[in-house]
Design a protein around this motif. Structure first.
Motif, mmCIF file in Angstrom:
data_model
loop_
_atom_site.group_PDB
_atom_site.id
_atom_site.type_symbol
_atom_site.label_atom_id
_atom_site.label_comp_id
_atom_site.label_asym_id
_atom_site.label_seq_id
_atom_site.Cartn_x
_atom_site.Cartn_y
_atom_site.Cartn_z
ATOM 1 N N CYS A 229 1.085 -1.229 -0.055
ATOM 2 C CA CYS A 229 -0.064 -0.158 -0.142
ATOM 3 C C CYS A 229 0.840 1.222 -0.118
ATOM 4 O O CYS A 229 1.708 1.476 0.789
ATOM 5 N N ASP A 230 0.854 2.041 -0.986
ATOM 6 C CA ASP A 230 1.445 3.390 -1.252
ATOM 7 C C ASP A 230 0.591 4.498 -1.599
ATOM 8 O O ASP A 230 -0.585 4.504 -1.614
ATOM 9 N N GLU A 231 1.393 5.582 -1.985
ATOM 10 C CA GLU A 231 0.232 6.808 -2.151
ATOM 11 C C GLU A 231 -0.473 6.568 -3.495
ATOM 12 O O GLU A 231 -1.551 7.122 -3.549
ATOM 13 N N ILE A 232 0.126 5.721 -4.385
ATOM 14 C CA ILE A 232 -0.686 5.512 -5.653
ATOM 15 C C ILE A 232 -1.870 4.689 -5.122
ATOM 16 O O ILE A 232 -3.329 5.184 -5.651
ATOM 17 N N LEU A 233 -1.865 3.596 -4.574
ATOM 18 C CA LEU A 233 -2.835 2.970 -4.083
ATOM 19 C C LEU A 233 -3.883 3.661 -3.245
ATOM 20 O O LEU A 233 -5.325 3.627 -3.472
ATOM 21 N N LEU A 234 -3.428 4.722 -2.342
ATOM 22 C CA LEU A 234 -4.269 5.413 -1.264
ATOM 23 C C LEU A 234 -5.068 6.405 -2.153
ATOM 24 O O LEU A 234 -6.237 6.661 -1.806
ATOM 25 N N ASP A 235 -4.316 7.051 -3.159
ATOM 26 C CA ASP A 235 -5.141 8.172 -3.880
ATOM 27 C C ASP A 235 -6.214 7.220 -4.732
ATOM 28 O O ASP A 235 -7.205 7.940 -4.996
ATOM 29 N N TYR A 236 -5.919 6.327 -5.461
ATOM 30 C CA TYR A 236 -6.893 5.170 -5.808
ATOM 31 C C TYR A 236 -8.186 4.922 -5.160
ATOM 32 O O TYR A 236 -9.285 5.040 -5.663
ATOM 33 N N LEU A 237 -7.794 4.592 -3.879
ATOM 34 C CA LEU A 237 -8.887 4.204 -2.917
ATOM 35 C C LEU A 237 -9.701 5.705 -2.649
ATOM 36 O O LEU A 237 -10.823 5.285 -1.791
ATOM 37 N N ASN A 238 -9.241 6.962 -2.524
ATOM 38 C CA ASN A 238 -9.883 7.938 -1.869
ATOM 39 C C ASN A 238 -11.156 8.050 -2.529
ATOM 40 O O ASN A 238 -11.225 8.301 -4.088
ATOM 41 N N GLY A 239 -12.250 7.839 -2.113
ATOM 42 C CA GLY A 239 -13.460 8.028 -2.539
ATOM 43 C C GLY A 239 -13.906 6.725 -3.182
ATOM 44 O O GLY A 239 -15.242 6.823 -3.479
ATOM 45 N N ARG A 240 -13.448 5.909 -3.154
ATOM 46 C CA ARG A 240 -13.850 4.507 -3.701
ATOM 47 C C ARG A 240 -14.119 3.459 -2.327
ATOM 48 O O ARG A 240 -14.901 2.636 -2.376
#
Length: 429
Positions: A229-240
């Motif tokens: 889990c990194d910033e790319i995944l966290l950004d992707y999950l934001n709002g999902r």
């Protein structure tokens, strides 16, 4: 005790402070995703059983819209699932029906069901795809009934192999090519093991590429694949993300059975097949072979970045008159995004057929106009290259990435996409 991502996650899911490979655990699952060829429904109805948690069961319609095989099943399968969901109290939004549909291991990620630090089970061979979201994603093809009944799964904690990535992928190379490198290089070394990805190269990989890599676990021979889990995944999950989650990270001194390093900059376009996924070769070994059909889609390559890459090749060009090209988005959301970005129109202008989201031409029993005849050869982004997978037993399926397939569709033979990506012609009138 230093632990891998796998051990940490399975310890948490089974309520233990720690586990080691070889331990037997009863792990609590977070969700179960089912395709539209589900088998447990009949036994549940017959025995009057209830699913463990209706809110954590989802159904994704991706195969059975109009199969060539068992047409009577096609007419019954979707109504049966709808009726079962109503009777079990499964929310209507959990049934990804026509217009919301998509492949059963893509929908859980893009709709925020598969979350970091959880155990996610799928009734499809490629369910490891969800491991791109830092979850333990496992295909469950047999013994599904007790999992659905209890929400628990018995398993032996597997060994893990660390795949360390550095560098950045060259232009025109995709996650699918990484999978082919792993198939070629690893063989039986990974059987029954988890591949945990790490290293600075991971940060260069967008979610679409991670999903494509995780999708290949079965073909590589691994049990499943996990990404950190990194910033790319966290950004992707934001709002999902549908609920709070707690990621897992491997300890710096975690013990792995093997460490394998790859420089992403050295990854090249590879192809697999025909007939055997283990027949992996450089693209140059098959360049020039004539083709009759080309297919872009499936759970390994129907994502927006794949479609956009193919569209770069196709823009202002026409599909060869001797080739039929079919494009199938991986999900309804992807289809809408591709349309909004003008990608779909590029495919249509080039002479491609665009079909509804789902598995598409990846197997010949599905709703797709792409049915191969005797002696025909198809270049495809799909996940399998078995005899008869896309039609006749006497046809050939060779697998490559989306840019390779698009370039081949234009050339009328298997082609290297680099020249097509280097120069984009003016739109034809």
């Amino acid at each position: 005790m230093a632990q891998t991502m796998t051990c940490k996650l399975l310890a948490r899911a089974s309520g233990k402070p720690s586990v080691v490979p070889g331990d037997a655990v009863l792990a609590r699952i977070s969700m179960m995703t089912n395709l539209d060829g589900t088998t447990f429904i009949d036994s549940f109805v017959e025995k009057g059983l209830r699913v463990w948690d209706p809110s954590r069961m989802i159904f994704c319609f991706d195969h059975m819209f109009q199969p060539d095989w068992f047409p009577q099943q096609a007419a019954k399968e979707h109504p049966k699932i709808r009726a079962f969901a109503r009777e079990q109290g499964i929310p209507a939004e959990n049934v990804y029906d026509l217009g919301r549909n998509g492949i059963s291991h893509q929908i859980p990620v893009e709709q925020g069901w598969a979350l970091p630090g959880t155990v996610c089970i799928g009734a499809d061979t490629q369910s490891s795809t969800m491991g791109a979201a830092n979850c333990f994603a496992l295909p469950a093809l047999f013994g599904v009934d007790p999992i659905v009944l209890t929400g628990d799964i018995w398993m032996i904690v597997p060994d893990a192999i660390r795949i360390e990535l550095t560098g950045e992928l060259p232009r025109g190379v995709s996650g699918k090519d990484i999978v082919y490198h792993l198939i070629r290089d690893l063989g039986e070394r990974v059987s029954g093991k988890v591949l945990e990805f790490s290293g600075p190269g991971v940060a260069t990989l967008p979610m679409d590429v991670r999903l494509a890599i995780a999708n290949g676990a079965v073909q590589i021979g691994a049990l499943t694949i996990m990404f950190p889990c990194d910033e790319i995944l966290l950004d992707y999950l934001n709002g999902r993300a549908r609920e709070p989650f707690e990621p897992v990270a491997a300890d710096p001194d975690a013990k792995y059975v093997e460490l394998i390093a790859y420089d992403l900059a050295a990854i090249e376009c590879l192809v697999a097949g025909p007939h055997e996924i283990e027949l992996v070769r450089p693209l140059g070994a098959v360049v020039g072979q004539p083709i009759d059909a080309a297919n872009i889609g499936s759970c390994s390559s129907g994502r927006l970045s794949d479609l956009a890459l193919a569209a770069e090749v196709l823009r202002g060009r026409k599909v060869h008159p001797g080739v039929r090209l079919v494009m199938t988005p991986i999900s309804a959301d992807t289809a809408r995004e591709a349309a909004a970005a003008g990608i779909t129109q590029i495919f249509l202008d080039a002479g491609a057929m665009v079909t509804q989201p789902g598995c598409g031409g990846c197997y010949s029993g599905n709703l797709s106009p792409l049915k191969l005849g005797d002696g025909e050869r198809c270049i495809s982004t799909s996940v399998e290259t078995l005899r008869g997978r896309m039609g006749s037993q006497q046809s050939e399926v060779i697998l490559g990435n989306a840019a390779v397939v698009a370039a081949s569709a234009v050339a009328g033979c298997i082609a290297d996409p680099i020249a097509y990506l280097a120069r984009v012609p003016e739109p034809q009138s």
